[in-house]
Motif scaffolding. Structure first.
Motif, PDB file in Angstrom:
ATOM      1  N   SER A 144       1.209  -1.004  -0.089  1.00  0.00           N
ATOM      2  CA  SER A 144       0.095  -0.045   0.203  1.00  0.00           C
ATOM      3  C   SER A 144       0.960   1.264  -0.511  1.00  0.00           C
ATOM      4  CB  SER A 144      -0.912   0.056   1.073  1.00  0.00           C
ATOM      5  OG  SER A 144      -1.483  -1.108   1.515  1.00  0.00           O
ATOM      6  N   THR A 145       2.374   1.286   0.456  1.00  0.00           N
ATOM      7  CA  THR A 145       2.512   2.407   0.915  1.00  0.00           C
ATOM      8  C   THR A 145       3.657   2.440  -0.421  1.00  0.00           C
ATOM      9  OG1 THR A 145       3.360   2.037   3.380  1.00  0.00           O
ATOM     10  CG2 THR A 145       5.269   3.131   1.939  1.00  0.00           C
ATOM     11  N   ARG A 146       3.847   1.266  -1.177  1.00  0.00           N
ATOM     12  CA  ARG A 146       4.229   1.816  -2.438  1.00  0.00           C
ATOM     13  C   ARG A 146       3.369   2.294  -3.919  1.00  0.00           C
ATOM     14  NH1 ARG A 146       4.733  -0.129  -7.401  1.00  0.00           N
ATOM     15  NH2 ARG A 146       3.134  -1.686  -6.825  1.00  0.00           N
TER      16      ARG A 146
ATOM     17  N   ARG B 183       3.708  10.229  -6.338  1.00  0.00           N
ATOM     18  CA  ARG B 183       4.548  10.076  -8.106  1.00  0.00           C
ATOM     19  C   ARG B 183       3.836  10.716  -8.973  1.00  0.00           C
ATOM     20  NH1 ARG B 183      10.560   9.205  -9.298  1.00  0.00           N
ATOM     21  NH2 ARG B 183      10.467  10.498 -11.097  1.00  0.00           N
ATOM     22  N   ALA B 184       3.022   9.589  -9.327  1.00  0.00           N
ATOM     23  CA  ALA B 184       2.427   9.986 -11.308  1.00  0.00           C
ATOM     24  C   ALA B 184       1.796  11.357 -11.023  1.00  0.00           C
ATOM     25  CB  ALA B 184       1.369   8.784 -11.783  1.00  0.00           C
ATOM     26  N   ALA B 185       1.414  11.415  -9.530  1.00  0.00           N
ATOM     27  CA  ALA B 185       0.716  12.289 -10.341  1.00  0.00           C
ATOM     28  C   ALA B 185       1.103  14.177  -9.998  1.00  0.00           C
ATOM     29  CB  ALA B 185      -0.802  12.981  -9.145  1.00  0.00           C
TER      30      ALA B 185
ATOM     31  N   GLN C 254      15.528   4.800   9.093  1.00  0.00           N
ATOM     32  CA  GLN C 254      15.751   3.802   8.332  1.00  0.00           C
ATOM     33  C   GLN C 254      14.664   3.698   7.408  1.00  0.00           C
ATOM     34  OE1 GLN C 254      19.136   4.635   7.192  1.00  0.00           O
ATOM     35  NE2 GLN C 254      18.726   3.704   4.839  1.00  0.00           N
ATOM     36  N   SER C 255      13.884   2.961   8.257  1.00  0.00           N
ATOM     37  CA  SER C 255      12.779   2.064   7.437  1.00  0.00           C
ATOM     38  C   SER C 255      12.058   3.156   5.731  1.00  0.00           C
ATOM     39  CB  SER C 255      11.843   1.189   8.243  1.00  0.00           C
ATOM     40  OG  SER C 255      11.749   2.343   8.438  1.00  0.00           O
TER      41      SER C 255
ATOM     42  N   THR D  18      12.949   6.176  -0.844  1.00  0.00           N
ATOM     43  CA  THR D  18      14.011   6.244  -2.093  1.00  0.00           C
ATOM     44  C   THR D  18      13.567   5.775  -3.277  1.00  0.00           C
ATOM     45  OG1 THR D  18      15.886   6.719  -0.150  1.00  0.00           O
ATOM     46  CG2 THR D  18      16.760   6.410  -2.128  1.00  0.00           C
ATOM     47  N   ALA D  19      12.530   4.498  -2.595  1.00  0.00           N
ATOM     48  CA  ALA D  19      12.315   3.623  -3.819  1.00  0.00           C
ATOM     49  C   ALA D  19      11.682   4.142  -3.967  1.00  0.00           C
ATOM     50  CB  ALA D  19      11.926   1.580  -3.004  1.00  0.00           C
ATOM     51  N   ALA D  20      10.841   4.619  -3.430  1.00  0.00           N
ATOM     52  CA  ALA D  20       9.594   5.826  -5.089  1.00  0.00           C
ATOM     53  C   ALA D  20      10.195   6.710  -5.737  1.00  0.00           C
ATOM     54  CB  ALA D  20       9.028   6.025  -4.214  1.00  0.00           C
TER      55      ALA D  20
END
Ligand SMILES: C[S@@+](CC[C@H](N)C(=O)[O-])C[C@H]1O[C@@H](n2cnc3c(N)ncnc32)[C@H](O)[C@@H]1O
Length: 342
Positions: A257-259, A266-268, A310-311, A317-319
């Motif tokens: 859900s976070t992803r 990001r898309a918007a 960190q989490s 960062t992954a997003a």
């Protein structure tokens, strides 16, 4: 007279620990009965209080005795009861009231999922779906209106207390629009619009939540002309353009859900837009007992977690967001200032 015990020996401490449910239930009962609301500055006997809250005097005295041991209410030498700083916080009209937080943390569904904590720890995931046959938020909004009301009031309590801190922290010079994703009933948006008279705002949350948005934002409200209210699921789509996106106490659910929520932001968002993620951090908090307990409850109901610094950084960062400053909003909350890259 009942007194507050100081530092009992380890064997008593462990026995008390495993009876934590009784303490939580006592606070919940007092909140539901309105005991703190019935008592003002004049101490009252158990009989007077019982008449005011419509209970049996003998059983109310027993409830009060259990609470007094914890510092919630005090019993005076003449046998009357008076407020303490903690019991005042159970009053609905106290400016710092925690009445709805107390109810929220002890709602009936919590008592059904806590016994499955060993299962959740073993399997590493939420147990809510197994107990109730559906996801937590749909259950809350479709099947448990009283719990949904308590949840929304509790969120409003914590939002209204932190909204001013957020408004103080955010530098919105040159910003014309903000969007609060999963913004609940809109306290943060309302605080920002009140502070910045030229600012426009969007509040996005689930349909059952935004239909009870803060009256200042709804039709006829003082800020209605500058706000857009969007009913939606941020894991599906975020159809909102803004200079600054705020995501506060949302990314505590399961990783997928976070992803999805971050991918939709990001898309918007256009390149250069700011994304401010605000969270309680389990490795940087003055209230470790509360935050770790909430962390476990999030595991049970949404398969989520309170993040470490960190989490949170890893997920942002992954997003594909560029992380700037990480700053405390107040002792309990941290803001991760991010930008959408070009
Ligand atoms: C812990 S509350 C935080 C509310 C608010 N941001 C605050 O800080 O007070 C989580 C919020 O996420 C909302 N929410 C849950 N699932 C959602 C979804 N799929 N899309 C949008 N909002 C959602 C809930 O309705 C709730 O208002």
């Amino acid at each position: 007279m009942t007194t507050v015990e100081q530092s009992p020996p380890p064997s008593s401490q462990l026995r008390e620990l495993v009876f934590g449910a009784a303490r939580a239930a006592a606070v919940r009962a007092a909140a539901r009965l309105g005991v703190a609301d019935a008592l003002d500055d004049v101490p009252m006997s158990a009989e007077e209080l019982a008449a005011a809250v419509k209970t049996q005097p003998g059983t109310l005295r027993r409830l009060l005795r259990a609470l007094v041991c914890q510092g919630v209410f005090t019993e005076r030498p003449d046998g009357t009861f008076a407020h303490t700083e903690m019991s005042r916080l159970l009053r609905e009209d106290d400016p710092n009231s925690l009445r709805y937080i107390a109810l929220w943390c002890t709602e009936p569904w919590t008592w059904n999922v806590w016994p499955k904590l060993d299962e959740a720890v073993r399997d590493g995931g939420n147990v809510f779906q197994k107990v109730y046959g559906k996801e937590f938020f749909p259950y809350l909004n479709d099947d448990a209106p009283e719990s949904a009301h308590v949840f929304n009031r509790a969120m409003t309590t914590s939002s209204s207390q932190s909204a001013k801190d957020v408004a103080k922290l955010l530098d919105l010079r040159g910003v014309t629009s903000v969007a609060d994703i999963g913004g609940g009933q809109g306290h943060v948006v309302a605080s920002l619009l009140e502070k910045h008279p030229a600012l426009h705002g969007t509040l996005l949350d689930l349909p059952g939540v935004v239909e009870n948005a803060d009256p200042r934002l709804r039709e006829g409200g003082a800020l209605a002309g500058r706000v857009r209210i969007v009913a939606g699921d941020c894991r599906e789509d975020i159809p909102v353009q803004a200079d600054v996106y705020i995501i506060k106490n949302i990314l505590e659910w399961d990783d997928e859900s976070t992803r999805r929520a971050l991918a939709n932001v990001r898309a918007a968002a256009r390149p250069g837009a700011r994304v401010v993620v605000i969270e309680n951090l389990v490795d940087d908090t003055p209230s470790m007992r509360f935050t770790t307990a909430m962390d476990l409850l999030l595991l049970l109901n949404v398969g989520g977690a309170k993040h470490t610094r960190q989490s949170m950084v890893d997920r942002l960062t992954a997003a594909g967001l560029v992380i700037g400053e990480i700053r405390p909003v107040n002792p309990y909350l941290h803001a991760f200032e991010c930008t959408v890259p070009g």
